[in-house]
Design an enzyme around this catalytic site. Structure first.
Site, PDB file in Angstrom:
ATOM      1  N   ASP A   1       0.816  -1.208   0.000  1.00  0.00           N
ATOM      2  CA  ASP A   1       0.000   0.000   0.000  1.00  0.00           C
ATOM      3  C   ASP A   1       0.860   1.274   0.000  1.00  0.00           C
ATOM      4  OD1 ASP A   1      -2.225   1.573   0.101  1.00  0.00           O
ATOM      5  OD2 ASP A   1      -2.713   1.154   2.196  1.00  0.00           O
TER       6      ASP A   1
ATOM      7  N   GLU B   1      -2.897  -0.089  -8.636  1.00  0.00           N
ATOM      8  CA  GLU B   1      -3.776   1.034  -8.285  1.00  0.00           C
ATOM      9  C   GLU B   1      -2.967   2.322  -8.287  1.00  0.00           C
ATOM     10  OE1 GLU B   1      -6.876   0.760  -5.360  1.00  0.00           O
ATOM     11  OE2 GLU B   1      -6.037   2.431  -4.240  1.00  0.00           O
TER      12      GLU B   1
END
Ligand code: ZN
Length: 526
Positions: A196, A307
């Site tokens: 992340d 992402e």
């Protein structure tokens, strides 16, 4: 933990008494009995070829206290000698062999190779994915029990570099905790592992090499926010300094463009908006491409989810910016699975949305429509506890989105401690108050410590009610690193959580279901 023969013999004796132990090890058919409950996680029992795998509960001699405690061991039972790749304590059986194996990194890797459902995979074709960001390595079973009843795909291992530093963990440990949770709960559906908010090529390579399957590229350091506020003359002057041929390409592409969304909305660039958007985002897109290419070096295109996050900036992402980023990504042949815009209002950690929900609805509708237009999904970051906007997210995306939560599960852990070990909770709470300022530098929060009730005025039984209040939630939320790193409090905390893990698991399960219901995620079978 070290596995001594005494522990193993003790387990085998209890397993024999419970009727789940035979000549060739665990008797699979009997593991559903009540007596087996204290010895094995029944959903973990799996057969691969002639070998049986199970997550065992072994008595934990190192921990004393009123609450029965156990540690987990991987048990492998095989006829003949087919335990290759696993390490542990072998026991000869009259027919075959048993291995009592610690939950080590080597064993997690071997398990991922042997039982493929214990390894993460790319989730591009899944409509709803839910990032859980388990910082403590023990929330996984609760998340899985919640999600088992819904049409949602978990992204179990989700951790930023900041979180790794604050919790003192590495990506191997984060992935392994997820693997053990999946195995323990017998979850055989797809799941993801998200590196992340990664900012460098090196971290992208590291995460994918360890086995992560999802990269959230954080390009915030390359977003030139100063141009969002600059006046028009300044913007146009800066734009003129871009190479002429690049300007021509951009103008030829974007000025004639009129994208009509399925909401009926049209998006067009004026010269000024185009100049501004290019100035703010062009460098960020170049960096995203570097991160993407670093990923493709390790895993083939499509073998990992990518992402693009532009959420960690001060100003909300405009529709033009979303469009520009998506179209440039297409031109550069980056396969983007999801984009995380910065939405209007405030998405502070661990508390509900702050802002005008009608404005959120209006602007979110455009982002959702843009995502449909380009075929990626909208990603909602800092998604913990945003109950007043969850129904909007579920509705306007038509049930196609990614959401990230993290800190709220840490809050559930602290709430569990508050309910079961009030004295320890009070020590942790006082330490959090002392270290709040140090923790604050990592987060944008508007916490007012004067609004946190004084501990002297709260009875033990009422301590969990602190978690209903915004300021006390944030106090505990952002100080997790300070508390976990504390040489005395950190181990006490983990020990207490270990003792109350089933209560913690139930709390996480309930809270996660609350999120899923509010997001309008359908139940399985509906
Ligand atoms: Zn984010």
């Amino acid at each position: 933990m070290s596995i001594d023969m005494q522990t193993i013999e003790g387990w085998i004796a209890r397993a024999s008494e419970a009727g789940i132990w035979g000549e060739d090890g665990l008797i699979q058919a009997e593991t559903g009995s009540d007596k087996a409950e204290a010895l094995v996680y029944r959903r973990s029992v799996k057969q691969s070829g002639k070998t049986t795998f199970a997550m065992l509960k072994v008595a934990d001699a190192s921990r004393e206290g009123p609450v029965f405690s156990w540690d987990r061991l991987l048990g492998i039972f095989a006829p003949g000698d087919v335990l290759k790749g696993f390490e542990g304590q072998a026991v000869e059986l009259s027919r075959g062999k048993a291995l009592f194996a610690p939950l080590s990194h080597a064993n997690a890797e071997a398990l991922r190779r042997t039982l493929p459902f214990t390894a993460p995979s790319a989730l591009a074709d899944q409509p709803i994915t839910f990032g859980t960001g388990d910082r403590l390595g023990s929330a996984g079973p609760g998340h899985l029990r919640a999600m088992a009843g819904y049409r949602v795909c978990p992204v179990l291992a989700q951790q930023s570099v900041r979180e790794l530093e604050l919790t003192g963990r590495d990506y191997g440990q984060v992935l392994d905790a997820a693997t053990w949770a999946v195995f323990q709960e017998g979850y055989e559906g797809p799941w993801g592992a998200d590196g992340d908010h990664l900012k460098s090529e090196e971290w992208v390579r590291t995460a994918l090499q360890i086995g992560f399957t999802f990269i959230t590229a954080d390009v915030s350091d390359y977003i030139r926010n100063e141009y969002a506020a600059a006046d028009e003359d300044e913007v146009l002057a800066a734009y003129e300094r871009i190479r002429a041929e690049e300007r021509k390409r951009i103008e030829d592409t974007y000025l004639p463009l009129a994208i009509e969304l399925d909401t009926g909305e049209r998006i067009r660039f004026t010269r000024e908006i185009l100049a501004r958007t290019v100035l703010i985002y062009a460098e960020a897109i170049r960096h995203a491409l570097r991160l993407y290419r670093a990923g493709v070096e390790i895993k083939a295109e499509g073998a990992f989810d990518f992402e693009l996050s532009v959420d960690e900036t001060e100003t909300p992402t405009t529709p033009e910016a979303h469009l520009f980023v998506a179209l440039e990504a297409q031109r550069l042949e980056m396969k983007i699975g999801s984009i995380a815009p910065r939405f209007v209002g405030e998405f502070q950690k661990g508390i509900d949305y702050i802002g005008d929900t009608e404005e959120f609805r209006r602007t979110f509708a455009t982002h959702a429509a843009l995502a449909r237009h380009f075929g990626h999904r909208v990603s909602v970051h800092s998604g913990s506890d945003k109950f007043s906007v969850f129904p909007i997210v579920g509705e306007l995306t038509g049930g196609r989105f990614h959401i990230k939560t993290a800190g709220t599960h840490w809050l559930e852990a602290m709430k569990t401690i508050a309910a079961h070990e009030p004295q320890l909770y009070r020590r942790l709470h006082r330490a959090a108050l002392e270290r709040f300022e140090a923790a604050r530098r990592y987060y944008v929060v508007t916490t007012d410590l004067d609004k946190v009730p004084s501990l002297d005025e709260i009875a033990d039984a009422d301590l969990p009610s602190l978690f209903e209040k915004r300021d006390s939630r944030q106090l505990i939320h952002i100080t997790y690193g300070e508390l976990l790193k504390d040489e005395e409090l950190g181990p006490c905390f983990y020990d207490a959580l270990h003792r109350h893990r089933e209560a913690y698991c139930s709390a996480v399960e309930l809270h996660t279901k609350h999120h899923l219901e509010s997001l309008g995620v359908l139940r399985s079978g509906s």
